[in-house]
Motif scaffolding. Sequence first.
Motif, short mmCIF file in Angstrom:
data_model
loop_
_atom_site.label_atom_id
_atom_site.label_comp_id
_atom_site.label_asym_id
_atom_site.label_seq_id
_atom_site.Cartn_x
_atom_site.Cartn_y
_atom_site.Cartn_z
N ILE A 80 0.75 -1.21 -0.05
CA ILE A 80 0.12 -0.09 0.13
C ILE A 80 0.97 1.36 -0.09
N VAL A 81 2.00 1.15 0.76
CA VAL A 81 2.80 2.48 0.91
C VAL A 81 3.53 2.62 -0.33
N SER A 82 3.85 1.62 -0.87
CA SER A 82 4.62 1.65 -2.36
C SER A 82 3.60 2.16 -3.38
N MET A 83 2.31 1.55 -3.58
CA MET A 83 1.44 2.03 -4.54
C MET A 83 1.33 3.50 -4.22
N ASP A 84 0.99 3.93 -2.91
CA ASP A 84 0.77 5.63 -2.95
C ASP A 84 1.82 6.20 -3.26
N TYR A 85 3.28 5.55 -2.89
CA TYR A 85 4.42 6.52 -3.40
C TYR A 85 4.61 6.72 -5.05
N ILE A 86 4.18 5.62 -5.51
CA ILE A 86 4.61 5.62 -6.82
C ILE A 86 3.36 6.67 -7.60
N LYS A 87 2.18 6.42 -7.14
CA LYS A 87 1.01 7.25 -7.44
C LYS A 87 1.47 8.62 -7.20
N SER A 88 2.01 9.04 -6.30
CA SER A 88 2.59 10.41 -6.13
C SER A 88 3.44 11.01 -7.02
N LEU A 89 4.61 10.07 -7.38
CA LEU A 89 5.20 10.43 -8.47
C LEU A 89 4.50 10.66 -9.74
N ILE A 90 3.52 9.70 -10.09
CA ILE A 90 2.92 9.98 -11.39
C ILE A 90 2.23 11.35 -11.36
N ASP A 91 1.59 11.60 -10.34
CA ASP A 91 1.07 12.92 -10.18
C ASP A 91 2.08 14.03 -10.35
N ILE A 92 3.33 14.05 -9.80
CA ILE A 92 4.11 15.01 -9.54
C ILE A 92 4.74 15.15 -11.08
N ALA A 93 5.00 14.15 -11.66
CA ALA A 93 5.96 14.27 -12.92
C ALA A 93 5.22 15.41 -13.84
N PRO A 94 4.08 15.35 -14.24
CA PRO A 94 3.94 16.47 -15.28
C PRO A 94 3.96 17.91 -14.75
N VAL A 95 3.88 17.95 -13.51
CA VAL A 95 4.02 19.41 -12.91
C VAL A 95 5.37 19.84 -13.00
#
Length: 281
Positions: A80-95
Motif C-alpha cells: 500500500i505504501v509503495s503504491m501510494d508513493y508511486i502514484k504520487s510520483l505519477i502525479d508530480i511528474a507532469p507538474v
Amino acid sequence: MKFGINTYLFSSPFTNESVKFFPKFKEWGFDFVEIAVEEPADINPALVRKALDDNGLECRSVCAATGPGRDLRGNRKEQIVSMDYIKSLIDIAPVLGSSLVAGPIYSAVGRAEFVTAEEHHKQWLTVVKHLKSLCADAEKQNVKLAIEPLNRYETDFINTCDQALSLIKDVDSDALYVHLDSFHMNLEEKDPALAILKAGKKLALLHASGSDRGTPGGDQINWERIFVALDKIDYQGDIVIESFTPDVKVIAKAASIWRKVESSSESIAIDGLKFLRSLNL
C-alpha cells in the motif's frame, strides 16, 4: 539524444533548497535534470518547475526511491505504501514537466534473498497486478513507467533486461518500459550492448555510470559498443549520469560507496558529460 544529471550525485533528499544546484548543471552543459524524489512532501513541484525554467533546464525523468517499506511484493502495508508513493510520483511528474517515472519500482532496493519457485511466482503475480493498476494511472496522466533491473546484491527479483521484458509482457501495458543502467548491466548482462538491442523500442532511459560507480568513460565498460547498440535501435531517449560519491552519506551507504572513487562530484558530472557527448557524434 539529450543528456541529464541525476540529483543523487549532489543531494539526498532532494528538497526545494536543492534547486540551488540548477545553475551549475546548466553551466556544465546538461540538457536536463533527473530529479530523485525520495519524499514527495519535501518539494513544491511548481516551485521546482519554475527554478528549472529560470535556468533553461527540463526535468525529463523522475527517479523513484524505493527504499525499505516501499515494496510492491512486500507485506500488505508495504504494498500500500509503495503504491501510494508511486502514484504520487505519477502525479508530480507532469507538474515538473516530465513524462517518465523510472527506477526499481517493483521492489524495495536491498531486498535480496533466495526464495522457492512457488514463492517467486506468487511475488511475480503480485507485482504484475500492482503494475497493471499503476500503468492505468500513468496512462491517464500521459506518463510512462520504466522498470530498472538491479544487480544481484540489490535485488533478487529483476536483474536482467530479459527479466524486465518478461515482466512488461505480463503486465501488457503500453505505459511500461525498460530502464537500463550501465553499472548494473556490467554486473549482470553477458553483453550490455545485446541487452540494449533486446530492449529495442521498449528502452525508455539509460543511466550512465562507471563500472566502479564513478565517471562514465574512466572505467572498463565498452562504451563504444553501447553507443553502437543505441544507434542500431535508433534510440530517441535520454542518457542520465547517475554516479555516487561518499559526500552524500545516505546514498553512499545504500550504494556501498565506501571510498572516494573520483576527485569530486563536479568532475564526475563535467568529465562524464564531455565523454558521453564525444560518443554521440
